[in-house]
Scaffold this motif. Structure first.
Motif, PDB file in Angstrom:
ATOM      1  N   ARG A  79       0.822  -1.219  -0.085  1.00 30.02           N
ATOM      2  CA  ARG A  79      -0.182  -0.230  -0.148  1.00 30.02           C
ATOM      3  C   ARG A  79       0.853   1.307   0.165  1.00 30.02           C
ATOM      4  NH1 ARG A  79      -2.949  -1.417   3.664  1.00 30.02           N
ATOM      5  NH2 ARG A  79      -4.828  -2.095   2.396  1.00 30.02           N
ATOM      6  N   GLY A  80       0.521   2.172  -0.933  1.00 31.95           N
ATOM      7  CA  GLY A  80       1.396   3.428  -1.211  1.00 31.95           C
ATOM      8  C   GLY A  80       2.593   3.293  -1.878  1.00 31.95           C
ATOM      9  N   VAL A  81       3.066   2.156  -2.227  1.00 32.90           N
ATOM     10  CA  VAL A  81       4.275   2.056  -3.228  1.00 32.90           C
ATOM     11  C   VAL A  81       3.900   2.177  -4.394  1.00 32.90           C
ATOM     12  CG1 VAL A  81       6.038   0.355  -3.967  1.00 32.90           C
ATOM     13  CG2 VAL A  81       5.117   0.425  -1.558  1.00 32.90           C
ATOM     14  N   ALA A  82       4.550   3.035  -5.444  1.00 30.84           N
ATOM     15  CA  ALA A  82       4.270   3.243  -6.640  1.00 30.84           C
ATOM     16  C   ALA A  82       5.093   2.515  -7.701  1.00 30.84           C
ATOM     17  CB  ALA A  82       4.730   4.784  -7.189  1.00 30.84           C
ATOM     18  N   TYR A  83       4.592   1.960  -8.890  1.00 31.44           N
ATOM     19  CA  TYR A  83       5.272   1.173  -9.580  1.00 31.44           C
ATOM     20  C   TYR A  83       6.704   1.584 -10.059  1.00 31.44           C
ATOM     21  CZ  TYR A  83       4.551   3.909 -13.986  1.00 31.44           C
ATOM     22  OH  TYR A  83       4.568   4.778 -15.099  1.00 31.44           O
TER      23      TYR A  83
END
Length: 229
Positions: free
Chosen positions: A48-52
């Motif tokens: 959660r909250g991690v971007a690609y």
């Protein structure tokens, strides 16, 4: 010195490619590394909250580090890691590229339905708890944040066009019973990648986790032969 960098898939961990990595370590003198992408390798809620972009950046930094200490570098990518690896192969001087169950497309409805039917049958027999595939599906569906799934979809959408720029020798491997990445993904890769040296290998008894499935010995020897020739 030769190095081999292995990139795992979405919601996965180095475990996904560990058998291949161990095989290469045992049969060569190469440096073999498998970084853990941000949010992966533990509780899936950490995604959660991690971007690609974070996943791509981690893989890129790991590749830069290996290129700094190795004169020859091979790149292996599994599932989402295959898409990332394909992209990195267009930016950095990797010697060869291996794409395992690479997710240029994802979800194979026909095979997934067959898997579900088999799970239902095992449920009726009371043996479903012993089905590893069911346990993986249940855990990932239950625990993966929806935002992370959207990031995965964005990654594929953004990076898939770069696959048409891959010029390095490339080996494409696809399990024919894969319920996550359809066989057409491998065909797409073969027809899209312009490299004059590209091969495609289908594993008839393998599902998505090709490094752990029934054809794994064939997979290991095929990859080793491709990389050393």
């Amino acid at each position: 010195m030769i190095g081999c960098l292995c990139i795992h898939g979405f919601t996965g961990s180095p475990f996904e490619v560990e058998p291949l990595g161990n095989f290469l370590k045992e049969n060569t003198s190469w440096i073999v590394e498998t970084p853990t992408l941000p949010g992966h390798g533990g509780e899936l809620a950490r995604l959660r909250g991690v971007a690609y972009q974070d996943w791509v950046q981690e893989a890129e930094q790991s590749l830069q580090g290996m290129l700094a200490k190795c004169s020859t570098v091979y790149l292996v990518g599994f599932s989402m890691g295959g898409v990332i690896s394909g992209y990195l192969a267009t930016k950095y001087p990797v010697k060869k590229l291996v794409l395992l169950s690479a997710a240029a497309y994802y979800i194979n409805p026909k095979q997934l339905l067959q898997d579900i039917k088999e799970m239902a049958a095992e449920g009726m027999r009371g043996t479903l708890g012993n089905n590893d595939l069911f346990q993986r599906y249940r855990k990932k569906i239950k625990e993966t944040p929806l935002t992370a799934t959207f990031q995965f979809q964005r990654l594929v959408k953004e990076l898939r066009p770069t696959l048409s720029q891959i010029e390095v020798p490339t080996l494409i491997v696809q399990g024919e019973l894969d319920g996550i990445v359809p066989v057409k993904s491998a065909s797409f890769l073969y027809n899209t990648i312009p490299s004059n040296e590209r091969e495609i290998v289908y594993l008839p008894k393998s599902k998505h986790l090709v490094c752990h499935d029934e054809d794994r010995d064939q997979l290991f020897t095929t990859v080793e032969k491709f990389l050393i020739k």
